[in-house]
Write an enzyme that holds these catalytic residues in place. Structure first.
Site, PDB file in Angstrom:
ATOM      1  N   CYS A 116      15.887  30.023 -13.121  1.00  0.00           N
ATOM      2  CA  CYS A 116      16.410  31.384 -13.082  1.00  0.00           C
ATOM      3  C   CYS A 116      17.843  31.223 -12.602  1.00  0.00           C
ATOM      4  O   CYS A 116      18.071  30.853 -11.446  1.00  0.00           O
ATOM      5  CB  CYS A 116      15.635  32.296 -12.138  1.00  0.00           C
ATOM      6  SG  CYS A 116      16.484  33.880 -11.939  1.00  0.00           S
ATOM      7  N   CYS A 119      18.708  34.287  -9.801  1.00  0.00           N
ATOM      8  CA  CYS A 119      18.027  34.454  -8.510  1.00  0.00           C
ATOM      9  C   CYS A 119      16.864  33.475  -8.469  1.00  0.00           C
ATOM     10  O   CYS A 119      17.088  32.273  -8.392  1.00  0.00           O
ATOM     11  CB  CYS A 119      17.627  35.897  -8.261  1.00  0.00           C
ATOM     12  SG  CYS A 119      17.024  36.808  -9.685  1.00  0.00           S
ATOM     13  N   SER A 120      15.640  33.950  -8.535  1.00  0.00           N
ATOM     14  CA  SER A 120      14.529  33.013  -8.415  1.00  0.00           C
ATOM     15  C   SER A 120      13.307  33.520  -9.160  1.00  0.00           C
ATOM     16  O   SER A 120      12.191  33.307  -8.717  1.00  0.00           O
ATOM     17  CB  SER A 120      14.206  32.782  -6.940  1.00  0.00           C
ATOM     18  OG  SER A 120      13.963  34.031  -6.314  1.00  0.00           O
ATOM     19  N   CYS A 121      13.503  34.187 -10.300  1.00  0.00           N
ATOM     20  CA  CYS A 121      12.376  34.690 -11.084  1.00  0.00           C
ATOM     21  C   CYS A 121      11.448  33.521 -11.433  1.00  0.00           C
ATOM     22  O   CYS A 121      11.908  32.469 -11.878  1.00  0.00           O
ATOM     23  CB  CYS A 121      12.878  35.369 -12.354  1.00  0.00           C
ATOM     24  SG  CYS A 121      13.945  36.781 -12.013  1.00  0.00           S
TER      25      CYS A 121
HETATM   26 FE    FE Z   1      15.984  36.029 -11.666  1.00  0.00          FE
END
Ligand code: FE
Length: 211
Positions: A116, A119-121
């Site tokens: 991602c 962010c951190s999906c």
């Molecule tokens: Fe994300």
């Protein structure tokens, strides 16, 4: 979507506001946790046990069983690649962050890698909690700019002939890599096969473990 961003390209809405380190979500969460423990509202051991459960029991094994089953059941693999959402629904698998999932199969000449960039999906309900490196700016940047060198540094040395496809997760779409079945696993049952499928293999930074 297949990755096509370059440095300096605009970013979309699943980026989070840029916050200073002192007020980062991690720091605020820890402060809140400490306060709740101090007030006797939550129990630290129970929080740790929950995290432990997410990290070791719940997440990766759910995804690993899907992969293992697709190794031994071609029809299941076809369905998983064509419409993972339907398969998850049929199997009764639900939970955090898997509203729309796409599965990408590795082949001898194609290796898939999930990131991602903003962010951190991450498909929590299939893989558990994301590893801290997945959220690092270094991983997010290098997965795009120099995936081959990044993977080599993480222990996966791919030949120059192998095409690397980088999939950028978003709040709309989470990706899961279907690694290749390792040689020597012909006589293994579903449970044994699932034990070869690591979280890292399903992100695409490793291959499935050799038996
Ligand atoms: Fe994300």
């Amino acid at each position: 979507m297949l990755f096509a961003l370059r440095e300096g390209d605009a970013v979309n809405e699943h980026s989070r506001p840029n916050q200073g380190a002192a007020s980062s979500p991690e720091v605020r969460t820890e402060a809140l946790e400490d306060l709740l423990i101090e007030k006797g509202l939550i129990d630290k051991a129970r929080v740790d046990a929950l995290i432990e459960r997410f990290e070791h029991d719940l997440g990766p094994l759910v995804g690993a069983k899907l992969i293992a089953r697709s190794w031994i059941d071609p029809e299941f693999k076809t369905r998983l690649l064509a419409d993972a959402d339907q398969v998850l629904q049929d199997e009764g698998i639900g939970g955090a962050e898997i509203e729309h999932v796409e599965v990408k199969a590795n082949q001898p000449s194609i290796h898939n890698l999930v990131v991602c960039t903003l962010c951190s999906c991450y498909p929590w309900a299939l893989l558990g909690l994301p590893p801290s490196w997945y959220k690092s700016s270094e991983y997010r940047a290098r997965a795009v700019r120099e995936p081959r060198s990044l993977l080599r540094q993480m222990g996966l040395d791919l030949s120059e002939e192998v095409e690397i496809r980088v999939w950028d997760s978003s709040s709309e779409t989470r990706f899961l890599v279907l690694p290749e079945r390792p040689a020597g696993s012909d006589n293994m049952d579903l449970e044994a096969l699932a034990s070869l499928v690591t979280r890292d293999a399903m992100i695409g930074v490793a291959k499935a473990t050799n038996p």
